[in-house]
Design an enzyme around this catalytic site. Structure first.
Site, PDB file in Angstrom:
ATOM      1  N   SER A 180     -60.834  47.237  18.611  1.00  0.00           N
ATOM      2  CA  SER A 180     -61.840  46.180  18.569  1.00  0.00           C
ATOM      3  C   SER A 180     -63.147  46.782  18.042  1.00  0.00           C
ATOM      4  O   SER A 180     -63.120  47.751  17.287  1.00  0.00           O
ATOM      5  CB  SER A 180     -62.005  45.565  19.962  1.00  0.00           C
ATOM      6  OG  SER A 180     -62.931  44.496  19.936  1.00  0.00           O
ATOM      7  N   TYR A 203     -65.390  39.304   9.799  1.00  0.00           N
ATOM      8  CA  TYR A 203     -64.925  40.557  10.398  1.00  0.00           C
ATOM      9  C   TYR A 203     -65.305  40.611  11.876  1.00  0.00           C
ATOM     10  O   TYR A 203     -64.460  40.870  12.745  1.00  0.00           O
ATOM     11  CB  TYR A 203     -65.515  41.755   9.660  1.00  0.00           C
ATOM     12  CG  TYR A 203     -65.237  43.068  10.349  1.00  0.00           C
ATOM     13  CD1 TYR A 203     -63.981  43.657  10.270  1.00  0.00           C
ATOM     14  CD2 TYR A 203     -66.227  43.703  11.097  1.00  0.00           C
ATOM     15  CE1 TYR A 203     -63.716  44.857  10.920  1.00  0.00           C
ATOM     16  CE2 TYR A 203     -65.966  44.901  11.743  1.00  0.00           C
ATOM     17  CZ  TYR A 203     -64.718  45.465  11.658  1.00  0.00           C
ATOM     18  OH  TYR A 203     -64.467  46.648  12.306  1.00  0.00           O
ATOM     19  N   LYS A 207     -62.857  40.420  15.387  1.00  0.00           N
ATOM     20  CA  LYS A 207     -62.854  41.363  16.500  1.00  0.00           C
ATOM     21  C   LYS A 207     -63.030  40.631  17.832  1.00  0.00           C
ATOM     22  O   LYS A 207     -62.438  41.011  18.846  1.00  0.00           O
ATOM     23  CB  LYS A 207     -63.949  42.418  16.309  1.00  0.00           C
ATOM     24  CG  LYS A 207     -63.719  43.341  15.114  1.00  0.00           C
ATOM     25  CD  LYS A 207     -62.410  44.110  15.238  1.00  0.00           C
ATOM     26  CE  LYS A 207     -62.192  45.065  14.083  1.00  0.00           C
ATOM     27  NZ  LYS A 207     -60.945  45.847  14.192  1.00  0.00           N
TER      28      LYS A 207
END
Length: 343
Positions: A180, A203, A207
């Site tokens: 992560s 992005y 995560k």
């Protein structure tokens, strides 16, 4: 290559990246003496796989453990469901047992740096900007050939599809380790746009989805299959995602800022990918998976003078049910679409 002898088998996606190579090196360095290790390197291209395996083999030889480490590889693309299905077929044929799956997926679709914003933010809000840069420009609306949001499919859906298809290989103690990020935050996800198609920072959004999907699936995997899922983060380290937009002077400036940030107490500044790989490898090699904090995100950290540490962050998981249900729906649809392929 079919592996029959007793060995710890670790599959690493994105294994040719800076962090992927570092994870492989630390696995070699920290494995138990005389223990056998099989590292399965995955990438989209044969060239990257060859470079990664050559690098890791040389490291194993230098550490005088070459005979104790085997290598295998898979070529596939997490943004292509047909490619994923082919990889699943190969994994099931080659391995009756997979001990650990490490998802180091890093699809970001960066297209540049907003330099005026970068200079302003690093001048006025240094700590927050160095840990969570807002100056990186990402492409919006990028879809895969399968019609899904690219970052969503590569970083979230594709990996979870693989996990749910590999329960037989992972059952009774297998681990799934998610890379992560400290940039993960609920503010980067709109539950009306789970695939991140309209998201300006897909992005970071992906995560966050990794975090909440873990919260949804982790109890089910453990209860039904004895599979353990873990969230980790590598902190801040040098990677190729931003470096391609830097010249020699700006790259040097970035390094100086990283080290300055570490000196003023930001322990997330691992800088070296090897230090970033600390926690993912520690979790991989832990002999008691049930004792680890699966409700936390475990992070690699570094002190002012380079001492390695670990941090455990308690997260809020709002949206887990919605995200999990959305992934479940997609998994069912793609199982139906792919059922006529070899499996």
């Amino acid at each position: 290559m079919i592996h029959n002898r007793k060995t710890q088998t670790v599959v690493i996606t994105g294994a040719s990246s800076n962090l992927g190579i570092a994870i492989g090196k630390r696995l070699i360095d920290e494995k138990k003496e005389d223990a056998h290790l099989t590292i399965v390197v995955t990438s989209r291209t044969l060239r990257n796989v060859r470079v990664a395996i050559k690098t890791l083999k040389a490291h194993a030889v230098a550490k005088e453990v070459g005979p104790e480490v085997d290598f295998d590889y898979l070529l596939f693309d997490l943004a292509d469901m047909t490619s994923i299905n082919g990889a699943l077929v190969e994994l099931k044929l080659r391995f009756s047992r997979i001990d650990t799956l490490i998802f180091n997926s890093n699809a970001a679709n960066y297209i540049g740096i907003n330099w005026p914003l970068a200079m302003w933010r690093f001048t006025t809000q240094f700590k927050s900007e160095i840990e969570n840069p807002s100056c990186m420009i990402q492409a919006v609306g990028v879809k895969s050939d399968d019609g899904m949001g690219s970052a969503y499919q590569s970083n979230v859906f594709g990996p979870w599809y693989m996990v749910l298809e590999l329960t037989e290989q992972l059952k009774n103690g297998g681990k799934v380790i998610w890379i992560s990020s400290i940039t993960s935050s609920e503010k980067y996800v709109d539950l009306e746009d789970i695939e991140l198609i309209h998201n300006k920072e897909p992005y970071k959004g992906s995560k966050r989805l990794i975090d909440v999907a873990h919260n949804y699936y982790s109890p089910k995997l453990e209860e039904e299959h004895g599979i353990y899922s873990y969230l980790t983060d590598p902190g801040i380290f040098t990677s190729s995602s931003a470096s391609e937009y830097l010249n020699i002077f700006s790259a040097f400036g970035m390094y100086l800022m990283f080290y300055f940030a570490r000196l003023i107490g930001l322990t997330t500044m691992n800088i070296d990918p090897y230090k970033g790989a600390n926690v993912p490898v520690w979790v991989t090699l832990s002999e008691d998976p049930s004792a680890l904090k699966r409700e936390y995100r475990l992070g690699s950290r570094t002190g002012r003078w380079g001492t390695e540490m670990m941090d455990a962050t308690k997260l809020q998981y709002e949206g887990s049910e919605e995200v999990g249900a959305y992934i479940d729906k997609g998994v069912g649809e793609w199982r139906e679409k792919l059922k006529d392929q070899i499996n």
